[in-house]
Design a protein around this motif. Sequence first.
Motif, PDB file in Angstrom:
ATOM      1  N   ALA A  42      -4.475   9.537   4.114  1.00  8.26           N
ATOM      2  CA  ALA A  42      -4.485   8.154   3.633  1.00  8.26           C
ATOM      3  C   ALA A  42      -5.655   7.896   2.700  1.00  8.26           C
ATOM      4  O   ALA A  42      -5.506   7.225   1.676  1.00  8.26           O
ATOM      5  CB  ALA A  42      -4.518   7.190   4.812  1.00  8.26           C
ATOM      6  N   SER A  43      -6.821   8.435   3.028  1.00 11.23           N
ATOM      7  CA  SER A  43      -7.995   8.170   2.191  1.00 11.23           C
ATOM      8  C   SER A  43      -7.960   8.951   0.885  1.00 11.23           C
ATOM      9  O   SER A  43      -8.422   8.461  -0.141  1.00 11.23           O
ATOM     10  CB  SER A  43      -9.276   8.473   2.955  1.00 11.23           C
ATOM     11  OG  SER A  43      -9.399   9.863   3.166  1.00 11.23           O
ATOM     12  N   SER A  44      -7.384  10.141   0.917  1.00  7.33           N
ATOM     13  CA  SER A  44      -7.370  10.947  -0.306  1.00  7.33           C
ATOM     14  C   SER A  44      -6.279  10.510  -1.277  1.00  7.33           C
ATOM     15  O   SER A  44      -6.391  10.733  -2.469  1.00  7.33           O
ATOM     16  CB  SER A  44      -7.228  12.434   0.033  1.00  7.33           C
ATOM     17  OG  SER A  44      -5.953  12.685   0.583  1.00  7.33           O
ATOM     18  N   LEU A  45      -5.237   9.889  -0.774  1.00  5.44           N
ATOM     19  CA  LEU A  45      -4.134   9.480  -1.649  1.00  5.44           C
ATOM     20  C   LEU A  45      -3.970   7.972  -1.733  1.00  5.44           C
ATOM     21  O   LEU A  45      -3.107   7.490  -2.432  1.00  5.44           O
ATOM     22  CB  LEU A  45      -2.822  10.108  -1.160  1.00  5.44           C
ATOM     23  CG  LEU A  45      -2.790  11.627  -1.148  1.00  5.44           C
ATOM     24  CD1 LEU A  45      -1.476  12.119  -0.574  1.00  5.44           C
ATOM     25  CD2 LEU A  45      -2.985  12.178  -2.556  1.00  5.44           C
ATOM     26  N   SER A  46      -4.769   7.247  -1.019  1.00  9.09           N
ATOM     27  CA  SER A  46      -4.705   5.780  -0.944  1.00  9.09           C
ATOM     28  C   SER A  46      -3.270   5.276  -0.805  1.00  9.09           C
ATOM     29  O   SER A  46      -2.806   4.436  -1.556  1.00  9.09           O
ATOM     30  CB  SER A  46      -5.425   5.120  -2.127  1.00  9.09           C
ATOM     31  OG  SER A  46      -4.857   5.506  -3.355  1.00  9.09           O
ATOM     32  N   LEU A  47      -2.582   5.831   0.194  1.00 13.95           N
ATOM     33  CA  LEU A  47      -1.218   5.414   0.506  1.00 13.95           C
ATOM     34  C   LEU A  47      -1.240   4.286   1.517  1.00 13.95           C
ATOM     35  O   LEU A  47      -2.176   4.159   2.299  1.00 13.95           O
ATOM     36  CB  LEU A  47      -0.430   6.593   1.095  1.00 13.95           C
ATOM     37  CG  LEU A  47      -0.213   7.786   0.180  1.00 13.95           C
ATOM     38  CD1 LEU A  47       0.357   8.948   0.980  1.00 13.95           C
ATOM     39  CD2 LEU A  47       0.719   7.428  -0.954  1.00 13.95           C
ATOM     40  N   ARG A  48      -0.182   3.503   1.545  1.00 18.10           N
ATOM     41  CA  ARG A  48      -0.072   2.427   2.517  1.00 18.10           C
ATOM     42  C   ARG A  48       1.081   2.634   3.485  1.00 18.10           C
ATOM     43  O   ARG A  48       1.115   2.036   4.535  1.00 18.10           O
ATOM     44  CB  ARG A  48       0.082   1.088   1.802  1.00 18.10           C
ATOM     45  CG  ARG A  48      -1.134   0.730   0.977  1.00 18.10           C
ATOM     46  CD  ARG A  48      -0.971  -0.657   0.371  1.00 18.10           C
ATOM     47  NE  ARG A  48      -1.986  -0.898  -0.636  1.00 18.10           N
ATOM     48  CZ  ARG A  48      -3.149  -1.467  -0.383  1.00 18.10           C
ATOM     49  NH1 ARG A  48      -3.441  -1.865   0.817  1.00 18.10           N
ATOM     50  NH2 ARG A  48      -4.011  -1.654  -1.352  1.00 18.10           N
ATOM     51  N   SER A  49       2.019   3.476   3.127  1.00 18.53           N
ATOM     52  CA  SER A  49       3.180   3.701   3.977  1.00 18.53           C
ATOM     53  C   SER A  49       2.819   4.654   5.114  1.00 18.53           C
ATOM     54  O   SER A  49       2.511   5.821   4.886  1.00 18.53           O
ATOM     55  CB  SER A  49       4.321   4.297   3.155  1.00 18.53           C
ATOM     56  OG  SER A  49       5.337   4.789   4.005  1.00 18.53           O
ATOM     57  N   SER A  51       4.731   5.928   7.353  1.00 19.10           N
ATOM     58  CA  SER A  51       5.682   7.033   7.491  1.00 19.10           C
ATOM     59  C   SER A  51       5.395   8.137   6.472  1.00 19.10           C
ATOM     60  O   SER A  51       5.458   9.316   6.804  1.00 19.10           O
ATOM     61  CB  SER A  51       7.131   6.543   7.380  1.00 19.10           C
ATOM     62  OG  SER A  51       7.360   5.926   6.131  1.00 19.10           O
ATOM     63  N   THR A  52       5.032   7.767   5.250  1.00 22.36           N
ATOM     64  CA  THR A  52       4.685   8.775   4.241  1.00 22.36           C
ATOM     65  C   THR A  52       3.409   9.504   4.637  1.00 22.36           C
ATOM     66  O   THR A  52       3.322  10.730   4.511  1.00 22.36           O
ATOM     67  CB  THR A  52       4.517   8.117   2.854  1.00 22.36           C
ATOM     68  OG1 THR A  52       5.738   7.459   2.503  1.00 22.36           O
ATOM     69  CG2 THR A  52       4.175   9.143   1.794  1.00 22.36           C
ATOM     70  N   ILE A  53       2.437   8.764   5.127  1.00 20.04           N
ATOM     71  CA  ILE A  53       1.187   9.373   5.594  1.00 20.04           C
ATOM     72  C   ILE A  53       1.477  10.349   6.725  1.00 20.04           C
ATOM     73  O   ILE A  53       0.970  11.470   6.746  1.00 20.04           O
ATOM     74  CB  ILE A  53       0.187   8.282   6.034  1.00 20.04           C
ATOM     75  CG1 ILE A  53      -0.296   7.506   4.813  1.00 20.04           C
ATOM     76  CG2 ILE A  53      -0.982   8.875   6.805  1.00 20.04           C
ATOM     77  CD1 ILE A  53      -1.012   6.208   5.138  1.00 20.04           C
ATOM     78  N   ALA A  54       2.327   9.942   7.668  1.00 13.36           N
ATOM     79  CA  ALA A  54       2.667  10.807   8.800  1.00 13.36           C
ATOM     80  C   ALA A  54       3.376  12.077   8.340  1.00 13.36           C
ATOM     81  O   ALA A  54       3.080  13.178   8.816  1.00 13.36           O
ATOM     82  CB  ALA A  54       3.534  10.052   9.798  1.00 13.36           C
ATOM     83  N   VAL A  55       4.297  11.946   7.394  1.00  9.51           N
ATOM     84  CA  VAL A  55       5.025  13.123   6.894  1.00  9.51           C
ATOM     85  C   VAL A  55       4.073  14.073   6.178  1.00  9.51           C
ATOM     86  O   VAL A  55       4.107  15.290   6.398  1.00  9.51           O
ATOM     87  CB  VAL A  55       6.193  12.695   5.965  1.00  9.51           C
ATOM     88  CG1 VAL A  55       6.759  13.884   5.210  1.00  9.51           C
ATOM     89  CG2 VAL A  55       7.277  12.009   6.783  1.00  9.51           C
ATOM     90  N   LEU A  56       3.218  13.545   5.324  1.00  6.49           N
ATOM     91  CA  LEU A  56       2.271  14.405   4.603  1.00  6.49           C
ATOM     92  C   LEU A  56       1.279  15.066   5.559  1.00  6.49           C
ATOM     93  O   LEU A  56       0.924  16.236   5.392  1.00  6.49           O
ATOM     94  CB  LEU A  56       1.546  13.615   3.515  1.00  6.49           C
ATOM     95  CG  LEU A  56       2.440  13.156   2.350  1.00  6.49           C
ATOM     96  CD1 LEU A  56       1.654  12.257   1.405  1.00  6.49           C
ATOM     97  CD2 LEU A  56       3.029  14.349   1.615  1.00  6.49           C
ATOM     98  N   ALA A  57       0.840  14.329   6.568  1.00  8.32           N
ATOM     99  CA  ALA A  57      -0.053  14.920   7.569  1.00  8.32           C
ATOM    100  C   ALA A  57       0.674  16.024   8.332  1.00  8.32           C
ATOM    101  O   ALA A  57       0.101  17.082   8.608  1.00  8.32           O
ATOM    102  CB  ALA A  57      -0.563  13.852   8.530  1.00  8.32           C
TER     103      ALA A  57
END
Length: 92
Positions: A42-49, A51-57
């Motif tokens: 989240a901090s490296s890509l400044s995402l808000r979603s 679900s997207t953060i969870a998938v990328l993690a």
Amino acid sequence: MAEPAVVKINLFGTEYQVASQVDAGYTQEVARYVDARMREVASSLSLRSVSTIAVLAAINLADELRKESESNERLDQAADASADRLSAITAP
């Protein structure tokens, strides 16, 4: 087999109750690791979603696991090769 314990964990600001057959402390430790990876994404890509953060993690964690597995496999092969050489040297 014992009934799974319900363990409270926190991932990215949301509390979950998960059933776990292993020690609650271990389950919480794993959850903290996943939470840290989600926060890193989240901090490296400044995402808000979330679900997207969870998938990328999850992709990052799967990559990490695969690299560790491959490394362990190479170490096992090297140990087997060394054991074979040693047994050939010491064989009567």
